[in-house]
Every structure is written in structure tokens, then in C-alpha cells.
Design a protein around this motif. Structure first.
Motif, PDB file in Angstrom:
ATOM      1  N   LEU A 269       0.832  -1.208   0.000  1.00 26.44           N
ATOM      2  CA  LEU A 269       0.000   0.000   0.000  1.00 26.44           C
ATOM      3  C   LEU A 269       0.862   1.251   0.000  1.00 26.44           C
ATOM      4  N   SER A 270       1.933   1.222   0.762  1.00 23.50           N
ATOM      5  CA  SER A 270       2.841   2.377   0.796  1.00 23.50           C
ATOM      6  C   SER A 270       3.408   2.655  -0.596  1.00 23.50           C
ATOM      7  N   GLY A 271       3.948   1.628  -1.230  1.00 18.81           N
ATOM      8  CA  GLY A 271       4.530   1.796  -2.557  1.00 18.81           C
ATOM      9  C   GLY A 271       3.511   2.272  -3.576  1.00 18.81           C
ATOM     10  N   LEU A 272       2.294   1.726  -3.496  1.00 22.75           N
ATOM     11  CA  LEU A 272       1.249   2.105  -4.450  1.00 22.75           C
ATOM     12  C   LEU A 272       0.815   3.559  -4.250  1.00 22.75           C
ATOM     13  N   TYR A 273       0.685   3.976  -3.002  1.00 23.11           N
ATOM     14  CA  TYR A 273       0.279   5.369  -2.752  1.00 23.11           C
ATOM     15  C   TYR A 273       1.372   6.345  -3.184  1.00 23.11           C
ATOM     16  N   TYR A 274       2.639   5.991  -2.951  1.00 27.85           N
ATOM     17  CA  TYR A 274       3.722   6.858  -3.443  1.00 27.85           C
ATOM     18  C   TYR A 274       3.704   6.909  -4.971  1.00 27.85           C
ATOM     19  N   THR A 275       3.387   5.758  -5.601  1.00 33.57           N
ATOM     20  CA  THR A 275       3.335   5.694  -7.067  1.00 33.57           C
ATOM     21  C   THR A 275       2.241   6.602  -7.613  1.00 33.57           C
ATOM     22  N   THR A 276       1.124   6.707  -6.887  1.00 36.13           N
ATOM     23  CA  THR A 276       0.007   7.547  -7.343  1.00 36.13           C
ATOM     24  C   THR A 276       0.111   8.961  -6.757  1.00 36.13           C
ATOM     25  N   HIS A 277       1.293   9.263  -6.206  1.00 37.79           N
ATOM     26  CA  HIS A 277       1.608  10.622  -5.689  1.00 37.79           C
ATOM     27  C   HIS A 277       0.744  11.023  -4.488  1.00 37.79           C
ATOM     28  N   GLU A 278       0.266  10.023  -3.752  1.00 34.66           N
ATOM     29  CA  GLU A 278      -0.428  10.323  -2.493  1.00 34.66           C
ATOM     30  C   GLU A 278       0.563  10.051  -1.364  1.00 34.66           C
ATOM     31  N   ASN A 279       1.524  11.001  -1.244  1.00 33.59           N
ATOM     32  CA  ASN A 279       2.686  10.776  -0.380  1.00 33.59           C
ATOM     33  C   ASN A 279       2.326  10.632   1.101  1.00 33.59           C
ATOM     34  N   ASP A 280       1.340  11.381   1.571  1.00 34.37           N
ATOM     35  CA  ASP A 280       0.960  11.289   2.993  1.00 34.37           C
ATOM     36  C   ASP A 280       0.476   9.884   3.326  1.00 34.37           C
ATOM     37  N   LYS A 281      -0.352   9.352   2.431  1.00 27.04           N
ATOM     38  CA  LYS A 281      -0.847   7.983   2.649  1.00 27.04           C
ATOM     39  C   LYS A 281       0.299   6.978   2.516  1.00 27.04           C
ATOM     40  N   GLY A 282       1.194   7.242   1.571  1.00 21.33           N
ATOM     41  CA  GLY A 282       2.342   6.357   1.407  1.00 21.33           C
ATOM     42  C   GLY A 282       3.197   6.342   2.667  1.00 21.33           C
ATOM     43  N   GLN A 283       3.418   7.514   3.231  1.00 22.51           N
ATOM     44  CA  GLN A 283       4.214   7.607   4.462  1.00 22.51           C
ATOM     45  C   GLN A 283       3.524   6.884   5.628  1.00 22.51           C
ATOM     46  N   TYR A 284       2.210   7.076   5.712  1.00 29.35           N
ATOM     47  CA  TYR A 284       1.429   6.461   6.792  1.00 29.35           C
ATOM     48  C   TYR A 284       1.567   4.931   6.751  1.00 29.35           C
ATOM     49  N   HIS A 285       1.403   4.364   5.572  1.00 35.12           N
ATOM     50  CA  HIS A 285       1.465   2.905   5.457  1.00 35.12           C
ATOM     51  C   HIS A 285       2.897   2.387   5.586  1.00 35.12           C
ATOM     52  N   LEU A 286       3.879   3.189   5.182  1.00 36.04           N
ATOM     53  CA  LEU A 286       5.260   2.760   5.347  1.00 36.04           C
ATOM     54  C   LEU A 286       5.625   2.707   6.835  1.00 36.04           C
ATOM     55  N   LYS A 287       5.184   3.692   7.593  1.00 31.32           N
ATOM     56  CA  LYS A 287       5.438   3.679   9.044  1.00 31.32           C
ATOM     57  C   LYS A 287       4.779   2.456   9.692  1.00 31.32           C
ATOM     58  N   ASN A 288       3.557   2.168   9.262  1.00 32.98           N
ATOM     59  CA  ASN A 288       2.871   0.970   9.781  1.00 32.98           C
ATOM     60  C   ASN A 288       3.666  -0.288   9.460  1.00 32.98           C
ATOM     61  N   ALA A 289       4.125  -0.374   8.206  1.00 34.95           N
ATOM     62  CA  ALA A 289       4.842  -1.560   7.762  1.00 34.95           C
ATOM     63  C   ALA A 289       6.129  -1.752   8.555  1.00 34.95           C
ATOM     64  N   LEU A 290       6.875  -0.664   8.751  1.00 36.69           N
ATOM     65  CA  LEU A 290       8.138  -0.744   9.481  1.00 36.69           C
ATOM     66  C   LEU A 290       7.914  -1.106  10.943  1.00 36.69           C
ATOM     67  N   THR A 291       6.793  -0.670  11.488  1.00 37.90           N
ATOM     68  CA  THR A 291       6.461  -1.004  12.882  1.00 37.90           C
ATOM     69  C   THR A 291       6.185  -2.499  13.023  1.00 37.90           C
ATOM     70  N   HIS A 292       5.485  -3.049  12.044  1.00 38.25           N
ATOM     71  CA  HIS A 292       5.085  -4.459  12.138  1.00 38.25           C
ATOM     72  C   HIS A 292       6.230  -5.400  11.808  1.00 38.25           C
ATOM     73  N   ASN A 293       7.028  -5.077  10.777  1.00 37.49           N
ATOM     74  CA  ASN A 293       8.103  -5.986  10.394  1.00 37.49           C
ATOM     75  C   ASN A 293       9.088  -5.254   9.483  1.00 37.49           C
ATOM     76  N   HIS A 294      10.227  -4.872  10.059  1.00 41.08           N
ATOM     77  CA  HIS A 294      11.217  -4.117   9.293  1.00 41.08           C
ATOM     78  C   HIS A 294      11.878  -4.981   8.216  1.00 41.08           C
ATOM     79  N   GLU A 295      11.948  -6.308   8.457  1.00 40.42           N
ATOM     80  CA  GLU A 295      12.667  -7.194   7.532  1.00 40.42           C
ATOM     81  C   GLU A 295      11.977  -7.313   6.173  1.00 40.42           C
ATOM     82  N   TYR A 296      10.694  -6.995   6.107  1.00 40.78           N
ATOM     83  CA  TYR A 296       9.969  -7.093   4.834  1.00 40.78           C
ATOM     84  C   TYR A 296      10.139  -5.844   3.957  1.00 40.78           C
ATOM     85  N   ALA A 297      11.059  -4.980   4.339  1.00 39.51           N
ATOM     86  CA  ALA A 297      11.273  -3.742   3.558  1.00 39.51           C
ATOM     87  C   ALA A 297      11.741  -4.044   2.134  1.00 39.51           C
TER      88      ALA A 297
END
Length: 462
Positions: free
Chosen positions: A410-438
Motif C-alpha cells: 500500500l505504501s509503494g502504491l500510494y507513493y506511485t500515485t503521488h499520495e505521499n501522505d498515505k504512502g508515508q502512513y502505510h510505510l510507518k505501519n509496515a516498518l512497525t510491524h516488520n522491518h525485515e519485509y522492507a
């Protein structure tokens, strides 16, 4: 008593059928009418049974047994009010007739009033010497109420009365299985076999119980005894084959399945297992031959289509795999497993539109496995449909909240569609849950990883 055309006591039946053809009314005693009606009902010839009841009551208007046959027909035809009225009349005349309570229970059971049906049957139990059938009927009513312990008790009482009532034995095993009481079932069958050592049904059931607890050697012994008791017992050969497969003894398993084919018409199950054994033995041509026989024998058996599809997939012959899964879908377009295979094969062939269609159909049919959502989203991204991928993953997140694989996408897709705030939000969530899946970002969204904001977030949590 069911009448036999070759017996002398069949003369009343012949005479009755001759009477129907000539329209000359002949006299029969009430017992003869009862036998005639019973014969027609046991043959499922309800119309003829009704004629016999009608003529019988015209000649013997006070016959309780003929009236009870009429009740039985009323119940069969769902004329429950008429049946109940007639039973009430009969009860006034013969309050101690157990058959009245049995038929009353049948009506109550049809009305889903199983507790009252049990009470009626217990009353019949007090009035009869022939208790086995009534024990069985009470057991069935308890099954309708999901009262498996009680049902088991009454089926056991039935079997105690008639040790050869195998339908009762099967029902007892059904109760044990539902209650997950495999150890108790084994103990019960062992005791039963002490009194009936040549009962092939009990040995067969004992083998199935040992199979359930993965004691394959004892299961094998039990099935061998079932075959010794009845060397034409197809079920025992099939179950023995299953055990031998578990023990990876595919040649002997094959022999069991082939023997079962020699005893009766081929079953799709046996053909399928023969194909599987040949495949395990590296005999690929024979495997395919039997898989084809399986789907010819039973085109509705999904395991047959899946087996031949998987076979060709393993051989990397994706075109043939696709051919067979397409045929399967044409037969049953609502089979979710077919659509998963359809999607995976098309994915392997790089037919992305078809693969996406397959995963979408699988989701529509209720296959909510995580990989189905993820694979569909990744294909939508490759097809240049990031917004559709986002919508699909948002649905997925309802089933798998806080899942890192979904969040990185979701983070990558939102950044791709230039919705950077949403991309940042989902990236923070992802890193919180599992950094190794980066690495998901690096693999699927290489341009996104180079964004300064993304680099900084990744560094801050590394």
C-alpha cells in the motif's frame, strides 16, 4: 414381510394384480391385504399401496393395521394433519398399540419437534417386545438434535439387542467421530469384536479409527482382518491402499486398488489413487492414463481434474495444465480451487490479464487467503492499474489487519500515485510491524525507494 414372487405366499399378490386388471373385486383376508400393502410400500409403489389400502378397508373397515398403513402413506405425502387425526382416532381404540406412538413420532419428527418425538418413541418402547428398531429411531432423533452422546447410547442399545444391525454400528462410529473420541471408539470396537470376531464391518471401522490416530500398522492389521472376513469387501481394499500410501508402500497400495477394480465397477476414487501411485513410482504415462480415466468416470470429481492439472504443472507443461483446468471450469465454474490453479498457471505463462481474472474470481468465491490478495495486487501493478491494486489491498487489510506485506505494498502504491501522505502512513505501519519485509519496496517499487522521504524512514528504523 417383503413378498417374493417365487414363493407360494405370493399368490394373494398375483390375485390382487389380476383383480386390478379385470376390475373384478375379489375377497382377501386382512392379513393378505397387509402383506400386499407392505410389499408395495417396500418397493416404493405408493399408488398401488394406496389402492390396496382403500380396497382393504372397504372389506375390513375395522383393521387397525391397514389404517396405520394409511397413516404411513399420509406422512409420506406430507398430509400430516390427516395422519394425526387418524392416529388420534386409533389411539382412542387401541391406546396400547406401540405402532401408533411410532407413527406419532414420525409426524413430530417431520415437524422438527424431535424432543416430543423421543417421548413418543419411549412410550412405544414400553409397549413393545421388538425394541431394536425403536432404539435406532430414538438414536436418530437425538442426532437431529445434535445430542451425540445420547444418540450413541441408544444406537449401542440397538446393537446390544441385534448384534448384526450394522447401520446402528455405523451410527455409533459417526457419533464417536463427531465427538473426536477415537480412543473410546477403538475400545468399543475391540470389545464388540471379542463377541463377533469375523465381523468385517467392525474390522473395517477399527482400521479407520486407527488411521485417524495415525497408527498405520494397526490400521493395516485391522483392514487385513476385514479382508479375511470377507475377501470381496471393496471398502477394506481401498482403505488398506490408503494406509499403504501413508507408509509410502506404493506398489502394494497399487495392488489393493487394482483388486478393488476387479471386484466391481471402477470407482473414481480407486482410479485416482492408482494414478497417484503410478506417479509416485515414476510411471508417468500410466499416471496420466489413470487420471484421464478418473475424469472420464466422474467429471464432477474435482480431485481428478486437480490431479491431472498438478501433474502437468509439475512437468512444466503449462499449456496442457491450462487445457485441463479450463475443462474443469467449464464443468464447475464455482469451484474456487479450479480458479486458483487457473490463475497460477496463467501467471506462469505470463498471461497477466487471465491470471488477474482467476485471482479475482477466487476472491469473489470466498478464497480469502493472503497470497490470493497479494498476487492479484502485484499483477494489477504490473498491468498498470495501481488504483485497482490499492482497492484490493484495502479489502485485504480488513481480513489481515496490521500485515506488513500488505502495508509495504500500500505504501509503494500510494507513493506511485503521488499520495505521499498515505504512502508515508502505510510505510510507518509496515516498518512497525516488520522491518525485515522492507525488501518488498525494493523489489516492487524501485523508484519509490529512491525518494528522500522513503530513504529517511528506512534509515531511521534500520
Amino acid at each position: 414381510m417383503e413378498l417374493n414372487p417365487n414363493e407360494d405366499n405370493n399368490l394373494p399378490l398375483t390375485k390382487f394384480e389380476s383383480m386390478l386388471k379385470t376390475n373384478h373385486v375379489l375377497f382377501f383376508d386382512s392379513g393378505e391385504f397387509e402383506n400386499i400393502v407392505h410389499h408395495y410400500l417396500s418397493q416404493g409403489k405408493v399408488a398401488l399401496a394406496k389402492k390396496a389400502i382403500k380396497l382393504g378397508l372397504e372389506q375390513h373397515p375395522t383393521s387397525t393395521n391397514l389404517k396405520l398403513f394409511r397413516v404411513e402413506v399420509y406422512i409420506f405425502e406430507d398430509k400430516l394433519n390427516l395422519a394425526d387425526e387418524l392416529l388420534n382416532e386409533l389411539h382412542e381404540l387401541e391406546p396400547l398399540n406401540e405402532e401408533i406412538y411410532i407413527q406419532k413420532a414420525s409426524i413430530l419428527s417431520k415437524l422438527d419437534n424431535h424432543s416430543k418425538a423421543i417421548k413418543a418413541l419411549k412410550k412405544a418402547l414400553e409397549l413393545t417386545d421388538d425394541v431394536a428398531d425403536i432404539y435406532s429411531l430414538i438414536g436418530m432423533e437425538h442426532l437431529f438434535l445434535d445430542e451425540f452422546e445420547e444418540a450413541k447410547y441408544f444406537f449401542m442399545k440397538c446393537l446390544e439387542t441385534d448384534m448384526h444391525d450394522y447401520s446402528a454400528l455405523y451410527n455409533i462410529m459417526y457419533c464417536f467421530d463427531f465427538l473426536d473420541q477415537h480412543k473410546e471408539a477403538i475400545e468399543y470396537l475391540t470389545t464388540y469384536l471379542d463377541s463377533n470376531p469375523y465381523c468385517e464391518v467392525a474390522w473395517h471401522q477399527l482400521g479407520k479409527q486407527y488411521f485417524s490416530v495415525k497408527d498405520y500398522k494397526k490400521a493395516l492389521t485391522a483392514f487385513d482382518f476385514a479382508i479375511i472376513s470377507d475377501d470381496r469387501f471393496i471398502g477394506a481394499y481401498l482403505e488398506k491402499g490408503k494406509v499403504l500410501e501413508k507408509l509410502k508402500n506404493y506398489k502394494e497400495a497399487l495392488e489393493c486398488y487394482v483388486l478393488s477394480l476387479n471386484l466391481d465397477d471402477p470407482t473414481s476414487f480407486a482410479l485416482l489413487r492408482i494414478g497417484f501411485c503410478h506417479e509416485k513410482l515414476g510411471e508417468k504415462d500410466l499416471a496420466v492414463q489413470y487420471y484421464k480415466k478418473t475424469i472420464h468416470e466422474d467429471p464432477l470429481l474435482d480431485k481428478g481434474w486437480i490431479a491431472i492439472t498438478k501433474f502437468y504443472t509439475k512437468q512444466q507443461n503449462y499449456q496442457k495444465a491450462l487445457y485441463y483446468i479450463n475443462k474443469a471450469i467449464n464443468i464447475d465454474g464455482d469451484n474456487v480451487v479450479y480458479w486458483k490453479h487457473y490463475a497460477k498457471i496463467n501467471h506462469r505463462l505470463n498471461f497477466l490479464e487471465e491470471a488477474e481474472r482467476g485471482y479475482k474470481k477466487a476472491l469473489e468465491l470466498g478464497n480469502y487467503e493472503l497470497d490470493t490478495w497479494l498476487l492479484r495486487a502485484d499483477i494489477l501493478l504490473r498491468l498498470g492499474e495501481p488504483n485497482a491494486a490499492i482497492q484490493s489491498l484495502l479489502q485485504a487489510s480488513e481480513f489481515y489487519p496490521e500485515n506488513a506485506e500488505i502495508e509495504y505494498r500500500l505504501s509503494g502504491l500510494y507513493y506511485t500515485t503521488h499520495e505521499n501522505d498515505k504512502g508515508q502512513y502505510h510505510l510507518k505501519n509496515a516498518l512497525t510491524h516488520n522491518h525485515e519485509y522492507a525488501f518488498i519496496l525494493e523489489e516492487l517499487f524501485p523508484k519509490v525507494v529512491n525518494k528522500p522521504q522513503v530513504k529517511n524512514l528506512l534509515k531511521a528504523t534500520s
